[in-house]
Design a protein around this motif. Sequence first.
Motif, short mmCIF file in Angstrom:
data_model
loop_
_atom_site.label_atom_id
_atom_site.label_comp_id
_atom_site.label_asym_id
_atom_site.label_seq_id
_atom_site.Cartn_x
_atom_site.Cartn_y
_atom_site.Cartn_z
N VAL A 1 4.62 52.03 34.59
CA VAL A 1 5.69 51.14 34.70
C VAL A 1 5.14 49.98 35.74
CG1 VAL A 1 7.79 50.75 35.51
CG2 VAL A 1 7.45 52.89 34.38
N ILE A 2 5.17 48.78 35.28
CA ILE A 2 4.71 47.54 35.99
C ILE A 2 6.01 46.85 36.36
CG2 ILE A 2 3.41 45.73 35.95
CD1 ILE A 2 1.23 46.98 33.93
N PHE A 3 6.18 46.62 37.68
CA PHE A 3 7.28 46.02 38.32
C PHE A 3 6.39 44.42 38.69
CE2 PHE A 3 9.34 49.65 38.82
CZ PHE A 3 10.59 49.15 38.93
N GLY A 4 7.04 43.55 38.10
CA GLY A 4 6.55 42.16 38.29
C GLY A 4 7.31 41.47 39.53
N LYS A 5 6.58 40.84 40.18
CA LYS A 5 7.13 40.04 41.45
C LYS A 5 7.00 38.56 41.17
CE LYS A 5 5.45 43.65 44.45
NZ LYS A 5 4.65 43.95 45.61
N GLU A 6 7.96 37.93 42.12
CA GLU A 6 8.18 36.56 42.05
C GLU A 6 7.04 35.74 41.90
OE1 GLU A 6 11.59 33.43 43.58
OE2 GLU A 6 11.27 35.38 44.69
N LYS A 7 6.21 36.09 42.90
CA LYS A 7 4.82 35.32 42.98
C LYS A 7 3.87 35.04 41.60
CE LYS A 7 0.96 34.80 45.86
NZ LYS A 7 -0.25 35.57 46.90
N LYS B 1 15.15 59.07 32.29
CA LYS B 1 14.34 60.30 32.99
C LYS B 1 12.96 59.94 32.85
CE LYS B 1 14.13 63.20 29.13
NZ LYS B 1 13.99 64.51 28.82
N ASP B 2 12.51 59.16 31.87
CA ASP B 2 11.03 58.79 31.65
C ASP B 2 10.71 58.02 32.98
OD1 ASP B 2 11.11 60.43 29.38
OD2 ASP B 2 11.18 58.61 28.00
N PHE B 3 11.53 56.97 33.17
CA PHE B 3 11.23 56.05 34.39
C PHE B 3 10.92 56.96 35.54
CE2 PHE B 3 12.35 52.64 31.07
CZ PHE B 3 11.58 51.53 31.71
N GLN B 4 12.13 57.66 35.84
CA GLN B 4 12.19 58.57 36.88
C GLN B 4 11.09 59.36 37.34
OE1 GLN B 4 14.45 57.69 39.30
NE2 GLN B 4 15.33 56.58 37.91
N ILE B 5 10.43 60.05 36.23
CA ILE B 5 9.09 60.73 36.21
C ILE B 5 7.89 59.64 36.69
CG2 ILE B 5 7.55 61.82 34.98
CD1 ILE B 5 10.18 62.80 33.26
N VAL B 6 8.10 58.63 36.20
CA VAL B 6 6.75 57.87 36.53
C VAL B 6 6.76 57.20 37.85
CG1 VAL B 6 5.41 55.53 35.81
CG2 VAL B 6 6.38 57.15 34.05
N LEU B 7 8.09 56.85 38.44
CA LEU B 7 8.30 56.31 39.56
C LEU B 7 8.09 56.98 40.72
CD1 LEU B 7 11.46 53.85 38.69
CD2 LEU B 7 8.93 53.30 38.73
N LYS B 8 8.13 58.37 40.34
CA LYS B 8 7.51 59.35 41.70
C LYS B 8 6.27 59.58 41.75
CE LYS B 8 11.98 61.77 41.09
NZ LYS B 8 12.46 63.44 40.55
N LYS B 9 5.29 58.90 40.88
CA LYS B 9 3.96 59.33 41.10
C LYS B 9 3.18 58.09 41.51
CE LYS B 9 4.22 63.06 38.74
NZ LYS B 9 4.18 64.29 39.13
N ARG B 10 2.00 58.19 41.52
CA ARG B 10 1.06 57.08 41.96
C ARG B 10 1.49 55.47 42.10
NH1 ARG B 10 -5.16 57.67 43.17
NH2 ARG B 10 -5.43 55.25 43.81
N VAL B 11 1.22 55.09 43.13
CA VAL B 11 1.70 53.47 43.28
C VAL B 11 0.45 52.64 43.58
CG1 VAL B 11 3.19 52.00 44.26
CG2 VAL B 11 3.72 54.14 43.81
N ILE B 12 0.30 51.50 42.78
CA ILE B 12 -0.68 50.50 43.34
C ILE B 12 0.10 49.31 43.72
CG2 ILE B 12 -2.58 49.07 42.93
CD1 ILE B 12 -3.54 51.85 43.75
N ASN B 13 0.32 48.52 44.95
CA ASN B 13 0.94 47.52 45.37
C ASN B 13 0.06 46.11 45.01
OD1 ASN B 13 3.64 48.23 45.59
ND2 ASN B 13 3.07 49.25 47.45
N SER B 14 0.68 45.05 44.73
CA SER B 14 -0.30 43.97 44.83
C SER B 14 0.58 42.70 45.30
CB SER B 14 -0.86 43.52 43.40
OG SER B 14 -1.05 42.16 43.35
N ASP B 15 0.13 41.54 45.49
CA ASP B 15 1.29 40.59 45.80
C ASP B 15 2.14 40.04 44.53
OD1 ASP B 15 0.24 40.50 48.20
OD2 ASP B 15 -1.16 38.76 47.80
N CYS B 16 1.49 40.25 43.21
CA CYS B 16 2.48 39.82 42.16
C CYS B 16 2.83 40.61 41.31
CB CYS B 16 1.16 39.01 41.22
SG CYS B 16 0.53 37.47 41.98
N PHE B 17 2.49 42.09 41.51
CA PHE B 17 3.15 43.25 40.93
C PHE B 17 2.88 44.61 41.42
CE2 PHE B 17 -1.22 42.14 39.25
CZ PHE B 17 -1.65 43.25 39.40
#
Length: 158
Positions: free
Chosen positions: A127-133, A49-65
């Motif tokens: 919450v930081i999602f890493g990407k393959e790059k 539920k903590d993850f779900q709360i954060v994932l509904k909020k502000r997002v910044i996308n990048s090539d690597c994360f």
Amino acid sequence: MSEKEGMVLDLGCQLRLEENFWQEEDQREGKDSQLKQVMTKLESLKKNKDFQIVLKKRVINSDCFTIYRAKNFIKKTNENNKLYISFVMRKKIGNAVTRNRVKRKLKSIVQKLLKMKNLVNLNYTYVIFGKEKAYNEKHDSLLEEMKKSFKRMDGIKL
């Protein structure tokens, strides 16, 4: 007599050396306590539920994360120097070694950013999602990219 005098001198020198040692030790402890006050502990999110709360909020996308953030909603304990942050990788990206390496890279970059003033806001949960790059990217370029992302997130003009 000369042996006793030699022993007394050795004992006197030993006492002075011991006194100097304890003074230096006290100085080191003083520096360490200052560092402990400045250091920020990274605390990972545990509940879905903590993850779900954060994932509904502000997002910044990048090539690597991708960075998600939400205002702190976790009840704080006595420690003020905690940053609630989690590093996540999708299972589709490489094998476990690759995923863990990317998470370690991103975590070390965040720790460096915490040492720089006013870049990471401790009043938010991330919450930081890493990407393959990010696996093949150089550490310095990832550091600059993450620095820009955190500034963008706070609305600071670049």
